[in-house]
Design a protein around this motif. Structure first.
Motif, mmCIF file in Angstrom:
data_model
loop_
_atom_site.group_PDB
_atom_site.id
_atom_site.type_symbol
_atom_site.label_atom_id
_atom_site.label_comp_id
_atom_site.label_asym_id
_atom_site.label_seq_id
_atom_site.Cartn_x
_atom_site.Cartn_y
_atom_site.Cartn_z
ATOM 1 N N UNK A 102 83.299 6.857 -15.847
ATOM 2 C CA UNK A 102 83.079 5.686 -15.835
ATOM 3 C C UNK A 102 81.991 5.173 -16.810
ATOM 4 N N UNK A 103 81.036 5.647 -16.444
ATOM 5 C CA UNK A 103 79.662 5.465 -17.479
ATOM 6 C C UNK A 103 80.121 5.462 -18.971
ATOM 7 N N UNK A 104 80.936 6.679 -19.324
ATOM 8 C CA UNK A 104 81.349 6.973 -20.706
ATOM 9 C C UNK A 104 82.258 5.870 -21.159
ATOM 10 N N UNK A 105 83.072 5.449 -20.469
ATOM 11 C CA UNK A 105 83.997 4.298 -20.572
ATOM 12 C C UNK A 105 83.312 3.057 -20.987
ATOM 13 N N UNK A 106 82.186 2.804 -20.196
ATOM 14 C CA UNK A 106 81.400 1.676 -20.388
ATOM 15 C C UNK A 106 80.497 1.603 -21.566
ATOM 16 N N UNK A 107 80.031 2.802 -21.802
ATOM 17 C CA UNK A 107 79.159 3.276 -23.165
ATOM 18 C C UNK A 107 79.670 2.700 -24.302
ATOM 19 N N UNK A 108 81.340 2.665 -24.320
ATOM 20 C CA UNK A 108 82.033 2.176 -25.569
ATOM 21 C C UNK A 108 81.850 0.757 -25.903
ATOM 22 N N UNK A 109 81.437 -0.205 -24.766
ATOM 23 C CA UNK A 109 81.475 -1.594 -25.049
ATOM 24 C C UNK A 109 80.195 -1.882 -26.075
ATOM 25 N N UNK A 110 80.690 -2.900 -26.867
ATOM 26 C CA UNK A 110 81.747 -3.953 -26.517
ATOM 27 C C UNK A 110 82.921 -3.626 -27.016
ATOM 28 N N UNK A 111 83.300 -2.427 -27.696
ATOM 29 C CA UNK A 111 84.636 -2.078 -28.216
ATOM 30 C C UNK A 111 85.384 -1.651 -26.973
ATOM 31 N N UNK A 112 86.884 -2.076 -27.168
ATOM 32 C CA UNK A 112 87.775 -1.351 -26.233
ATOM 33 C C UNK A 112 88.068 -0.042 -26.299
ATOM 34 N N UNK A 113 88.441 0.614 -25.234
ATOM 35 C CA UNK A 113 88.447 2.088 -25.248
ATOM 36 C C UNK A 113 89.754 2.212 -24.396
ATOM 37 N N UNK A 114 90.724 2.991 -25.029
ATOM 38 C CA UNK A 114 91.865 3.252 -24.234
ATOM 39 C C UNK A 114 91.890 5.092 -23.904
ATOM 40 N N UNK A 115 92.009 5.088 -22.732
ATOM 41 C CA UNK A 115 92.139 6.490 -22.270
ATOM 42 C C UNK A 115 93.489 7.013 -22.039
ATOM 43 N N UNK A 116 94.285 7.822 -22.758
ATOM 44 C CA UNK A 116 95.481 8.121 -22.625
ATOM 45 C C UNK A 116 95.684 9.605 -21.911
ATOM 46 N N UNK A 117 96.195 9.654 -20.623
ATOM 47 C CA UNK A 117 96.596 10.901 -19.916
ATOM 48 C C UNK A 117 97.971 11.196 -20.015
ATOM 49 N N UNK A 118 98.250 12.399 -20.918
ATOM 50 C CA UNK A 118 99.725 12.627 -20.987
ATOM 51 C C UNK A 118 100.029 13.864 -20.189
ATOM 52 N N UNK A 904 66.230 -13.496 -31.591
ATOM 53 C CA UNK A 904 64.702 -12.334 -31.910
ATOM 54 C C UNK A 904 65.335 -11.506 -33.026
ATOM 55 N N UNK A 905 66.431 -11.223 -33.153
ATOM 56 C CA UNK A 905 66.780 -10.115 -34.198
ATOM 57 C C UNK A 905 68.131 -10.757 -35.015
ATOM 58 N N UNK A 906 68.109 -11.625 -35.802
ATOM 59 C CA UNK A 906 69.397 -12.284 -36.462
ATOM 60 C C UNK A 906 70.208 -11.211 -37.039
ATOM 61 N N UNK A 907 69.784 -10.065 -37.569
ATOM 62 C CA UNK A 907 70.628 -9.348 -38.259
ATOM 63 C C UNK A 907 70.833 -8.005 -37.440
ATOM 64 N N UNK A 908 70.686 -8.024 -36.176
ATOM 65 C CA UNK A 908 70.966 -6.871 -35.247
ATOM 66 C C UNK A 908 72.538 -6.699 -35.097
ATOM 67 N N UNK A 909 72.936 -5.600 -35.748
ATOM 68 C CA UNK A 909 74.612 -5.399 -35.941
ATOM 69 C C UNK A 909 75.293 -5.254 -34.353
ATOM 70 N N UNK A 910 74.420 -4.733 -33.409
ATOM 71 C CA UNK A 910 75.087 -4.449 -32.283
ATOM 72 C C UNK A 910 75.090 -5.988 -31.356
ATOM 73 N N UNK A 911 74.170 -6.682 -31.698
ATOM 74 C CA UNK A 911 74.202 -8.122 -31.064
ATOM 75 C C UNK A 911 75.402 -8.845 -31.761
ATOM 76 N N UNK A 912 75.465 -8.722 -32.950
ATOM 77 C CA UNK A 912 76.914 -9.439 -33.339
ATOM 78 C C UNK A 912 78.211 -8.945 -32.767
ATOM 79 N N UNK A 913 78.057 -7.668 -32.773
ATOM 80 C CA UNK A 913 79.215 -7.074 -32.089
ATOM 81 C C UNK A 913 79.727 -7.498 -30.715
ATOM 82 N N UNK A 914 78.553 -7.752 -29.774
ATOM 83 C CA UNK A 914 78.608 -7.845 -28.388
ATOM 84 C C UNK A 914 79.097 -9.530 -28.651
ATOM 85 N N UNK A 915 78.411 -10.378 -29.321
ATOM 86 C CA UNK A 915 78.826 -11.822 -29.535
ATOM 87 C C UNK A 915 80.236 -11.986 -29.485
#
Length: 960
Positions: A102-118, A904-915
């Protein structure tokens, strides 16, 4: 704006002739809109192929990150399944489980992550692996999606999600070829299908590949007829292995193979992205593999796939082969046995084979894993050993299980019995050599000769046996080193060779009794009653060093070893309570029952050498003439210094650390008081800093003793007592000082230099006087700057502790030679120190709440780089907390945190992705447009292209 978008693992690669299932691919790509997608159909319905095509479509126009796991029999074990999922997600954990997934899945945020179990049907519903999936499903983060593909409906707890419309289901009807798709595939082959196969994709493809046929089985036979003999061997080997590399297939087939050529010639043979090949399960009913069974098992064992090897043996009903695999499973896992796998094998064994030695051993291993106190374990192991007299390797494994169980419950009598039996076996294997030496070491230690035990342990081949077995031997090695007075060596061995909470606590205890006052961390309780008894004794003596009188162990133990533990703990508590005469009586009574001439008793008394040295004249005389180990020599030196100090001889120098570790607090403070009477206050000050208010209480008590009053009074004057109320300093924003949580309006706080000096002391652990003068009074000569510093420090002391009498040393502000510092901990709290300590995910909201504005505004021109690091840490905390809010379903709060970070940091890429992700998750078109525009504007300003992760979110913002 970079991010790691890895995650695709071992995805089947469709052949060029495979039909692009556009309608199905599009449906599967919609999996991002539902938390859970179920793909359920029988073998041959193209589940894996359809999923693989959907994954590759996502690579062309990504909507998020895909992580693929193909389940196998071994994944009924929760640890192995969690490890496979973490590997697919591009991460690792030493103890994989649901929490780490669950921590690894949360770590991918803000991107969606899909776990496929075949092939999820390989994980039985009642297995630990299924329980892991259930835990992940229940707590699935809001940015994560789960695709479960298998031959039968999953038993996961999905009712609540289904009622909320959060589960999408794809079944046989949707997976079956339509008439149009069947016709399209037939045109690709340039053939006609002569029978109605009801849209069954695998059979349609198989029939078309073989030409016009009356049935799919006939078609399969036609394919096999067209293969060369090496090709048929290769296919049979691949079927036996299910999934393998070219070298592995060649080893089983006994001939060189070209699997790429085989995949082109044989339908339903796929190449995976990791280079391995897989044959569809439909071939298992058509290709004989019995003659290759032994070779397949050899490859699987070499690969470490014991679950797969057991599957082959169980499927063929080859119980002799399964017996061999069972012994290997116990040998390689021992106390970390995969119980679900072992129980499945035992359930499959026919009644007429259950009493065979390998299966008795496996049953014993399962019982140990369930409850190591189970009295049936020894009987099962003994029966197994009795039937393995001609199989020394098997007997070695059985005895290894016996040792593990006996160690687990502290059964020394059983260990001696195992030693005697091990001596009768041929010591040609590392396991047997380890058993012989480790059990011989136990016997030597029990006889009071730990040095002899170390000789045996040095010959034990711990590096040549499974870790599960070597761990017990290594722990005993640590104990014997400590018994010999080699605490430093014991701690190093524990830290180097062992890797668990219990081992680290053993190392800490060894360091403490070596004279190093380490911190003790919490952890799991000792696993046996014996272990708990020993731990209580050790920690009771250690607690006495801090003036804590914990509950001592009961007297009346029936063996010398445990009697020493009870004696030491009772005496330590008595000394701590000021009842030294009682402590002397306790030692006197113990020596009457267990004389010092008793070698075992005397060796264990050395573990608490200082107590015995001070309280017993007999032991003092003995140990003064005994050659002791390094740790015991240090303990003796501390005891000797204390005894001589009482006689007026203060010539012995004892390091402060040794005084704390080896002496109960009343004794170490008494020694400090006697030294202070001669002007040596260092020990008293060190103890007060390390232990706290209990030391000052003893100082005050000793002022009532005429012999000790002068030294105690001097220490009270030199070593400041802690304040009687909490003091707080806040520097994140405008500076504030609080007492009892209430802000003070002191005139000293209005002085700029006072605020600057206080801020500097908060920012840096130690400030050198010259450094402070250069920063705060750069234009003054050294004498004037020093005068200003003294005046400023006087104002600062008054600000922090206005009630302290003039001339009395400050508690919070310390001046040691050329350095100045604030005392950390105790009643002094600083928001910036807390800000740095609050780094866990559970503490991020507390760290963010501490921010009241720009930190240390009075030092902005003097400490610019350090203040910038604090600001960057705050931005990180805002974004980490925002991502956590996003995955827990609160996009509004996530967006607000992103906005605060971008302020505080207008060019922070991680902040733009989260927004942008927060706006998408909130389904707010207006906010999405604004976030997208802000991202594009920042990219234009800095002149860079979006990284893959940002590009995914930008693409989603257009299509939303």
């Amino acid at each position: 704006m970079g991010d790691d978008t890895r995650g695709l693992r071992a995805v089947p690669r469709p052949l060029d002739v495979e039909l692009p299932r556009l309608r199905l691919v599009d449906r599967l790509r919609q999996r991002w809109s539902r938390p859970v997608t179920l793909v359920v159909a029988g073998a041959g319905f193209g589940k894996t192929t359809a999923l693989a095509q959907a994954v590759r479509a996502n690579l062309l126009e990504p909507r998020g990150v895909d992580a693929w796991v193909t389940c196998g029999p071994e994944h009924e074990d929760a640890t192995r399944l969690a490890a496979a999922i973490l590997k697919a997600l591009g991460t690792h954990s030493p103890e994989p489980g649901a929490r780490e997934v669950l921590a690894a899945l949360r770590h991918r945020a803000p991107l969606d992550v899909c776990l496929l179990l075949d092939d999820v049907h390989e994980v039985p519903d009642t297995s630990p692996g299924a329980q892991l999936l259930a835990a992940v499903t229940r707590a699935l983060p809001d940015t994560a999606h789960l695709v479960l593909s298998g031959r039968c409906a999953s038993g996961l707890p999905l009712a609540k999600r289904e009622a909320a419309g959060e589960v999408a289901a794809i079944g046989t009807e949707e997976l079956a070829f339509t008439d149009a798709e069947t016709a399209a595939l037939a045109r690709r082959f340039g053939r006609e299908l002569t029978e109605d196969l009801h849209g069954w994709p695998a059979l349609i493809r198989l029939s078309l590949s073989a030409g016009p046929a009356a049935s799919w089985r006939y078609a399969a036979e036609e394919v096999l007829t067209g293969l060369t003999e090496p090709g048929r061997h290769a296919l049979a080997a691949l079927v036996a292995l299910r999934c393998a590399t070219e070298d592995e297939v060649g080893a089983v087939a006994g001939v060189p193979v070209r699997l790429e050529r085989l995949a082109r010639a044989v339908p339903l043979v796929d190449r995976l992205d990791d280079g391995r090949y897989r044959a569809h399960d439909l071939w298992a009913d058509l290709v004989p593999t019995g003659h290759l069974r032994a070779g397949a098992v050899e490859v699987l064992l070499k690969r470490g796939d014991l679950a797969g090897a057991g599957r082959v043996a169980c499927g063929a009903g080859d119980w002799a082969l399964l017996a061999r695999i069972a012994v290997e499973l116990v040998r390689t896992t021992l106390s970390v046995l995969p119980v679900a796998t072992a129980e499945r094998w035992l359930k499959a064994v026919p009644q007429e084979h259950v009493d065979e030695p390998a299966f008795l051993l496996l049953k014993a291993a399962v019982a140990h894993a369930r409850d190591f106190t189970d009295p049936t374990i020894d009987c099962l192991v003994d029966r197994s050993c009795a039937k393995m007299q001609d199989d020394h390797d098997g007997a070695a494994v059985a005895l290894g299980q016996a040792v593990i169980t006996a160690h687990s419950r502290g059964d020394l009598a059983r260990l001696v019995e195992v030693a005697q039996r091990a001596q009768r076996l041929d010591a040609s294997t590392p396991v047997l050599r380890l058993l012989r030496h480790s059990v011989a070491a136990v016997v030597a230690e029990m006889a009071g000769d730990p040095e002899e035990a170390l000789v045996h342990l040095a010959q034990a081949p711990t590096g040549e046996v499974p870790k599960a077995l070597s761990v017990s031997t290594t722990r005993f090695h640590v104990h014997c080193l400590a018994m010999c007075g080699r605490g430093h060596d014991a701690a190093e061995l524990a830290e180097r060779m062992l890797n668990d909470d219990l081992a680290l606590r053993h190392a800490a205890v060894a360091r403490w009794f070596d004279g190093e006052p380490v911190e003790f961390q919490g952890g799991e309780a000792d696993s046996t009653a014996r272990g708990e008894f020993v731990a209580r004794a050790l920690h009771t003596v250690i607690a006495a060093s801090f003036g804590e009188a914990t509950t001592e162990l009961p007297a009346g133990q029936d063996n010398a070893r445990d009697a020493v533990l009870a004696c030491a703990s009772q005496a330590a508590v008595a000394v701590t309570r000021g009842e030294e005469d009682l402590a002397r009586d306790i030692y006197k009574q113990h020596l009457a029952r267990w004389p010092a001439d008793n070698k075992v008793a005397e060796r264990h008394l050395r573990r608490f050498l200082t107590l015995g040295y001070v309280l017993s004249d007999e032991l003092r005389e003995r140990w003064d003439s005994t050659d002791l180990g390094p740790s015991h020599r240090r303990a003796r030196a501390a005891g000797r210094a204390f005894v001589q100090a009482r006689q007026g001889d203060l010539s012995e120098d004892v390091p402060a650390e040794h005084a704390l570790c080896f002496l109960p607090l009343p004794w170490s403070v008494e020694l400090a008081v006697r030294l202070a009477a001669t002007g040596k206050t260092k020990l008293g000050g060190w103890l007060a800093d390390r232990v706290g208010t209990a030391v000052h209480r003893l100082f005050r008590d000793f002022t009532r003793d005429p012999e000790l009053a002068a030294g105690a009074t001097r220490l009270l004057a030199a070593v400041p007592t802690p304040p009687d109320h909490p003091i707080g300093i806040e520097v994140i924003g405008p500076m504030r000082v609080t007492r009892n949580g209430v802000a003070v309006d002191a005139p000293e706080l209005r002085r700029t230099r006072v605020r600057q000096l206080l801020g500097l002391l908060v920012l840096r652990p130690v400030v050198v006087r010259e450094q402070a003068m250069d920063l705060l009074w750069p234009d003054l000569d050294p004498a004037s700057a020093a005068r200003n510093l003294r005046v400023t420090m006087t104002h600062l002391r008054r600000l922090l502790e206005p009630e302290r009498a003039g001339g009395e040393a400050s508690y919070c502000l310390r001046s040691d030679g050329d350095s100045i510092r604030l005392v950390r901990g105790g009643l002094l709290s600083v928001d910036l120190w807390s800000f740095h300590e609050l780094s866990d995910a559970d503490s991020l909201d507390q760290a963010v709440a501490l921010w009241r504005g720009e930190p240390l505004p009075d030092l902005v021109d003097l400490c610019e780089a350090e203040i910038a690091q604090i600001r960057a840490r705050h931005v990180h905390n805002l974004l980490a907390l925002g991502e956590l809010r996003l995955v827990t379903g609160d996009p509004a709060q996530a967006g607000q945190l992103a906005d605060r970070a971008l302020t505080l940091e207008p060019f922070e890429p991680r902040g733009h992705r989260l927004a942008l992700a927060a706006a998408l998750r909130a389904r707010d078109p207006q906010r999405t447009v604004a976030a997208r525009a802000r991202v594009l504007d920042s990219l234009r300003q800095i002149g860079v292209r979006p990284d893959p992760a940002t590009e995914i979110l930008l693409r989603q913002s257009v299509s939303s």
